[in-house]
Scaffold this active site. Structure first.
Site, PDB file in Angstrom:
ATOM      1  N   ASP A  82       0.830  -1.202   0.000  1.00  0.00           N
ATOM      2  CA  ASP A  82       0.000   0.000   0.000  1.00  0.00           C
ATOM      3  C   ASP A  82       0.866   1.254   0.000  1.00  0.00           C
ATOM      4  O   ASP A  82       0.551   2.241  -0.671  1.00  0.00           O
ATOM      5  CB  ASP A  82      -0.911   0.015   1.239  1.00  0.00           C
ATOM      6  N   LYS A  98     -12.309  15.478   5.336  1.00  0.00           N
ATOM      7  CA  LYS A  98     -13.383  15.892   4.428  1.00  0.00           C
ATOM      8  C   LYS A  98     -13.978  17.203   4.910  1.00  0.00           C
ATOM      9  O   LYS A  98     -14.155  17.399   6.123  1.00  0.00           O
ATOM     10  CB  LYS A  98     -14.497  14.834   4.385  1.00  0.00           C
ATOM     11  N   ASP A 155       0.715   4.038  -2.901  1.00  0.00           N
ATOM     12  CA  ASP A 155       0.415   5.435  -2.588  1.00  0.00           C
ATOM     13  C   ASP A 155       1.554   6.349  -3.025  1.00  0.00           C
ATOM     14  O   ASP A 155       1.328   7.451  -3.524  1.00  0.00           O
ATOM     15  CB  ASP A 155       0.174   5.606  -1.088  1.00  0.00           C
ATOM     16  N   CYS A 171      25.194   6.824 -30.595  1.00  0.00           N
ATOM     17  CA  CYS A 171      25.548   7.157 -31.979  1.00  0.00           C
ATOM     18  C   CYS A 171      26.822   7.980 -32.100  1.00  0.00           C
ATOM     19  O   CYS A 171      27.295   8.226 -33.210  1.00  0.00           O
ATOM     20  CB  CYS A 171      24.396   7.883 -32.675  1.00  0.00           C
ATOM     21  N   GLU A 184     -16.189   0.302   3.521  1.00  0.00           N
ATOM     22  CA  GLU A 184     -15.036  -0.584   3.330  1.00  0.00           C
ATOM     23  C   GLU A 184     -15.278  -1.919   4.015  1.00  0.00           C
ATOM     24  O   GLU A 184     -15.656  -1.980   5.186  1.00  0.00           O
ATOM     25  CB  GLU A 184     -13.793   0.084   3.915  1.00  0.00           C
ATOM     26  N   CYS A 188      20.195   8.997 -34.700  1.00  0.00           N
ATOM     27  CA  CYS A 188      20.527   8.304 -33.456  1.00  0.00           C
ATOM     28  C   CYS A 188      19.581   7.121 -33.286  1.00  0.00           C
ATOM     29  O   CYS A 188      18.364   7.314 -33.153  1.00  0.00           O
ATOM     30  CB  CYS A 188      20.407   9.245 -32.263  1.00  0.00           C
ATOM     31  N   ARG A 239     -15.980  -1.411  -6.275  1.00  0.00           N
ATOM     32  CA  ARG A 239     -15.678  -0.171  -6.987  1.00  0.00           C
ATOM     33  C   ARG A 239     -15.312  -0.410  -8.444  1.00  0.00           C
ATOM     34  O   ARG A 239     -15.669   0.360  -9.317  1.00  0.00           O
ATOM     35  CB  ARG A 239     -14.537   0.577  -6.291  1.00  0.00           C
ATOM     36  N   TYR A 250     -18.926   4.934   5.488  1.00  0.00           N
ATOM     37  CA  TYR A 250     -18.340   6.269   5.637  1.00  0.00           C
ATOM     38  C   TYR A 250     -18.779   7.264   4.562  1.00  0.00           C
ATOM     39  O   TYR A 250     -18.380   8.427   4.591  1.00  0.00           O
ATOM     40  CB  TYR A 250     -16.808   6.190   5.645  1.00  0.00           C
ATOM     41  N   CYS A 259      21.708  14.423 -26.958  1.00  0.00           N
ATOM     42  CA  CYS A 259      22.330  14.007 -28.211  1.00  0.00           C
ATOM     43  C   CYS A 259      21.711  14.816 -29.337  1.00  0.00           C
ATOM     44  O   CYS A 259      20.487  14.924 -29.438  1.00  0.00           O
ATOM     45  CB  CYS A 259      22.086  12.517 -28.436  1.00  0.00           C
ATOM     46  N   SER A 270     -11.557   7.804  -6.087  1.00  0.00           N
ATOM     47  CA  SER A 270     -10.481   7.608  -5.115  1.00  0.00           C
ATOM     48  C   SER A 270     -10.211   8.949  -4.430  1.00  0.00           C
ATOM     49  O   SER A 270     -10.945   9.922  -4.634  1.00  0.00           O
ATOM     50  CB  SER A 270      -9.226   7.107  -5.826  1.00  0.00           C
ATOM     51  N   LEU A 271      -9.149   9.015  -3.639  1.00  0.00           N
ATOM     52  CA  LEU A 271      -8.808  10.241  -2.922  1.00  0.00           C
ATOM     53  C   LEU A 271      -7.413  10.702  -3.296  1.00  0.00           C
ATOM     54  O   LEU A 271      -6.521   9.891  -3.539  1.00  0.00           O
ATOM     55  CB  LEU A 271      -8.864  10.020  -1.407  1.00  0.00           C
ATOM     56  N   LYS A 280      -1.642  10.177   4.410  1.00  0.00           N
ATOM     57  CA  LYS A 280      -1.082   8.840   4.527  1.00  0.00           C
ATOM     58  C   LYS A 280       0.062   8.778   5.543  1.00  0.00           C
ATOM     59  O   LYS A 280       0.711   9.773   5.833  1.00  0.00           O
ATOM     60  CB  LYS A 280      -0.577   8.358   3.154  1.00  0.00           C
ATOM     61  N   GLU A 299     -11.206  10.906   9.851  1.00  0.00           N
ATOM     62  CA  GLU A 299     -11.536   9.532  10.194  1.00  0.00           C
ATOM     63  C   GLU A 299     -10.436   8.592   9.698  1.00  0.00           C
ATOM     64  O   GLU A 299      -9.740   8.900   8.721  1.00  0.00           O
ATOM     65  CB  GLU A 299     -12.868   9.124   9.566  1.00  0.00           C
ATOM     66  N   LYS A 332      -8.484   5.856   7.679  1.00  0.00           N
ATOM     67  CA  LYS A 332      -8.632   5.319   6.327  1.00  0.00           C
ATOM     68  C   LYS A 332      -8.465   3.803   6.402  1.00  0.00           C
ATOM     69  O   LYS A 332      -7.360   3.299   6.576  1.00  0.00           O
ATOM     70  CB  LYS A 332      -7.602   5.929   5.375  1.00  0.00           C
ATOM     71  N   ASP A 378      -8.013   0.031   5.463  1.00  0.00           N
ATOM     72  CA  ASP A 378      -7.334  -0.677   4.385  1.00  0.00           C
ATOM     73  C   ASP A 378      -8.107  -1.948   4.068  1.00  0.00           C
ATOM     74  O   ASP A 378      -7.841  -3.024   4.606  1.00  0.00           O
ATOM     75  CB  ASP A 378      -5.901  -1.012   4.809  1.00  0.00           C
ATOM     76  N   CYS A 410      27.097  11.130 -27.372  1.00  0.00           N
ATOM     77  CA  CYS A 410      26.028  10.144 -27.215  1.00  0.00           C
ATOM     78  C   CYS A 410      26.619   8.740 -27.178  1.00  0.00           C
ATOM     79  O   CYS A 410      27.356   8.357 -28.100  1.00  0.00           O
ATOM     80  CB  CYS A 410      25.032  10.269 -28.367  1.00  0.00           C
TER      81      CYS A 410
END
Length: 708
Positions: free
Chosen positions: A43, A300, A47, A432, A184, A453, A149, A236, A447, A92-93, A324, A126, A128, A130, A429
């Site tokens: 996770d 929120k 994230d 080349c 969730e 090239c 979802r 939620y 280059c 999503s958030l 997070k 609140e 989050k 998982d 380069c």
């Protein structure tokens, strides 16, 4: 946290490469996570990847892809379950990782709503959870449907499985006729341990973590198996409903609790950012003892009317953010530095590391940005901020907090070998041999071989067939590499792809007889190529790989001109920088002089234009369809906002105008239809008057859009 200064050090080639890698890894991770319940990334890593993607897209908006993971949610639903189209998207958030991010979130909301810092703006905070997101639809108080979802638009029908979860009521009293409750699904730590012990005793597969166990249980084909798993549910949020349930976020949660749903007891209402961060720390301190997994705290805006005004971005609400928990840092040894050449010629250094595990993933490579970053000083010899003076053999600290592509956080100078040498960045380069030039003010050495090239030509072709490009099934980067080196059926420029079938037919040794191919795969490949002969304008423009023109910019340009032919006619005249076509190009929001010059230069280059025209001969390029905005009086109009608006912020005005089908431009030109001038309007209002363009004040603007 990835700092703004670090972003600024990235050149476009580095940014494009990282965005492409991030997008692909996130898409793979989404499928593994949402469909297969077998995450490829932790996770924290997921994230971190999302965060880096969004930061890079903000810094390089012209590189943003239309199908970027930042504008898509989750993954397409599995074919195993019947599909459910969400009446309201399950989004999503956005993420925050520190106080600065949270303050920026608050500041952005105040700016959008036109609220001063003396105005109290309450939030809820609140944990989050998982787990696995689930939407429950109640009609006349009866649970009629439960859906995952999925990709945010279409989910999986898991109704019978959801009915086995004790926390989910089958009937509710006092709800509106239609109410979608969202939350969730999770498994507690105690139940997870007991479940794995039971699995072990049966010699059955054990689960890696509670989230995987919950997702696997909810998505069982047999609801009787789901019923044996100890699933829980926290409510939620909500989706579609036939009548309002509250005026505040906190009030809505109380309403859901009154219906019999479990809501998180650690949810609190906070009057300012300081209180949000205090509550974040309270939850963080209790994280280990909660008995279930969380990976952050969600903030929120509490007032639902303000939530309504703030609305949504492509994948996330403006009124919410997930703060997070931090990521991981690990030490390892830098074994060598390699130089890669990208499609625009940029020489990009890559650290090859002694493999080390960071958050459950083995890391062996890391980006080193550019030569200044490696040497710790600029071209004038002055020390630069965040420069690392990195040398082969050094012990370096690696992190993934902002990237799937790992980066270096620190160098342990106490362990540096006495014979270490400053890395000598190549002046030519490596592919080349052409001179690698670093222009004044540019952090990147490039280059100058152009199409001669091989590295640039190959990378351009890979970009052309990428998922964000033509996305030809069966012709990915691996196949392009093979064809690029092929003497009999070479693909050296995009048009060669569309002559491949005819050339194969005339070739003595058909492709179907070669290793790695077969009659069916070749037939499918040629069919996939044929399908791409008809393709959208924006996609074609992006696929060309023009420097500074990313997918978001390509789509904006396509939307502005409508058709490829109209674009070509205009771009061919835009080289005269004093004419209306040049001004029209610059009037497109997000198109500046650097991008405009890159476009014009590409189409005026004989070699580039020849390759583009040869490709064009094989394609049917679809025009951009006009948005369906009903009877909107501003649909299709180009609108410019200038000066200070008092009744809504400029950002809110822009969002509303675009929602009604208008094109919002940042500059006034002959193609501008309407200028909305607030107080203090200056040069734009003056230019509009000189050009005879209709100009109205804010009240008139509100009357135009009122009731639409």
């Amino acid at each position: 946290m990835q700092k703004a200064e670090e972003i600024k050090k990235l050149n476009e080639e580095e940014a494009a490469a990282e965005l492409a890698r991030l997008a692909q890894q996130l898409k793979n991770a989404n499928i593994a996570y949402y469909q297969d319940d077998a995450p490829l990334l932790s996770d924290e890593q997921y994230d971190a990847a999302q965060r880096s993607l969004k930061r890079l897209e903000a810094a390089f908006p012209h590189l943003k892809a239309f199908d970027s993971p930042s504008v898509l949610v989750g993954a397409p639903p599995s074919e195993i379950f019947s599909k459910v189209v969400h009446v309201e998207r399950m989004l999503s958030l956005s993420n925050a990782f520190n106080r600065t991010d949270v303050e920026a979130f608050d500041e952005g909301i105040r700016r959008f709503l036109g609220l001063g810092h003396d105005t109290t703006l309450a939030y809820t905070a609140e944990p989050k959870i998982d787990g696995l997101s689930l939407s429950l639809r109640y009609e006349n108080g009866i649970l009629t449907q439960a859906a995952t979802r999925g990709d945010g638009v279409v989910g999986e029908n898991v109704t019978e499985n959801a009915k086995t979860i004790a926390d989910i009521p089958h009937h509710v009293n006092g709800a509106p006729d239609v109410l979608e409750v969202r939350g969730e699904v999770y498994i507690s730590h105690g139940d997870f341990e007991a479940l794995n012990m039971a699995q072990s005793k049966k010699a059955a597969k054990t689960f890696a973590n509670p989230r995987n166990a919950a997702a696997g249980a909810l998505r069982q084909l047999d609801p009787r198996i789901t019923a044996t798993r100890p699933l829980r549910f926290f409510a939620y949020a909500w989706g579609a409903m036939s009548a309002p349930i509250a005026t505040s976020q906190a009030g809505a949660l109380r309403f859901l609790a009154g219906l019999g749903f479990q809501t998180n007891p650690l949810t609190a209402t906070c009057a300012d950012v300081d209180l949000l961060l205090e509550h974040y720390q309270i939850i963080s301190d209790q994280r280990a003892t909660l008995g279930y997994d969380i990976d952050g705290v969600v903030y929120k805006v509490d007032d639902l009317a303000l939530q309504g005004r703030l609305g949504f971005r492509s994948t996330a609400p403006r009124w919410a953010i997930a703060h997070k928990f931090p990521a991981e840092l690990v030490w390892t040894r830098l074994e060598r530095i390699d130089i890669q050449v990208g499609r625009t010629g940029a020489l990009s250094p890559v650290a090859r590391l002694l493999p080390v595990t960071v958050g459950g993933v083995v890391v062996s490579n890391a980006t080193l940005h550019n030569e200044d970053y490696i040497q710790g000083r600029d071209s004038n010899g002055a020390s630069i901020r965040d420069g690392k003076d990195v040398r082969v053999g050094d012990w370096v600290q690696v992190y993934r907090a902002g990237d799937v592509i790992p980066k270096l956080s620190d160098v342990d100078l106490s362990k540096r070998l006495s014979q270490s040498e400053v890395f000598a960045f190549p002046q030519t380069c490596p592919q080349c041999g052409s001179p690698a030039i670093r222009e004044m003010g540019d952090a990147v050495r490039r280059c100058n071989g152009g199409l001669i090239c091989p590295a640039q030509s190959l990378e351009r072709l890979k970009h052309f067939v990428s998922r964000k490009g033509f996305d030809i099934e069966g012709l990915g980067a691996k196949q392009i590499e093979l064809f690029f080196q092929d003497a009999e059926l070479p693909i050296r420029e995009p048009s060669d792809i569309f002559t491949l079938a005819n050339r194969d037919e005339a070739n003595l040794t058909s492709l179907k007889y070669r290793d790695g191919f077969g009659e069916k795969s070749v037939t499918n490949l040629f069919a996939a190529i044929e399908e791409r002969r008809e393709i959208g304008f924006g996609r074609v423009l992006f696929s060309l790989g023009i420097r500074h023109v990313g997918e978001a910019a390509a789509n904006l340009i396509a939307k502005h001109y409508g058709s490829w032919d109209a674009f070509i006619m205009s771009i061919d005249q835009a080289h005269e920088k004093t004419n209306a076509e040049w001004e029209a190009l610059l009037s497109i929001e997000g198109v500046g002089e650097v991008m405009a010059q890159s476009l014009v230069s590409t189409f005026r280059s004989a070699a580039e234009r020849g390759a583009i025209d040869r490709l064009r001969a094989h394609l049917s390029i679809k025009d951009v369809e006009a948005s369906n905005t009903g009877a909107s009086p501003i649909a299709g109009k180009t609108v410019v906002f200038t000066g200070s608006l008092e009744k809504m912020s400029r950002a809110e005005a822009k969002v509303r105008a675009e929602a009604l089908g208008a094109k919002v431009s940042g500059s006034v030109s002959l193609k501008t239809d309407l200028v909305v001038a607030g107080s203090g309007a200056g040069s734009k209002a003056k230019k509009a008057a000189e050009l005879g363009i209709k100009t109205i004040d804010e009240d008139s603007w509100l009357s135009v859009i009122d009731g639409i």
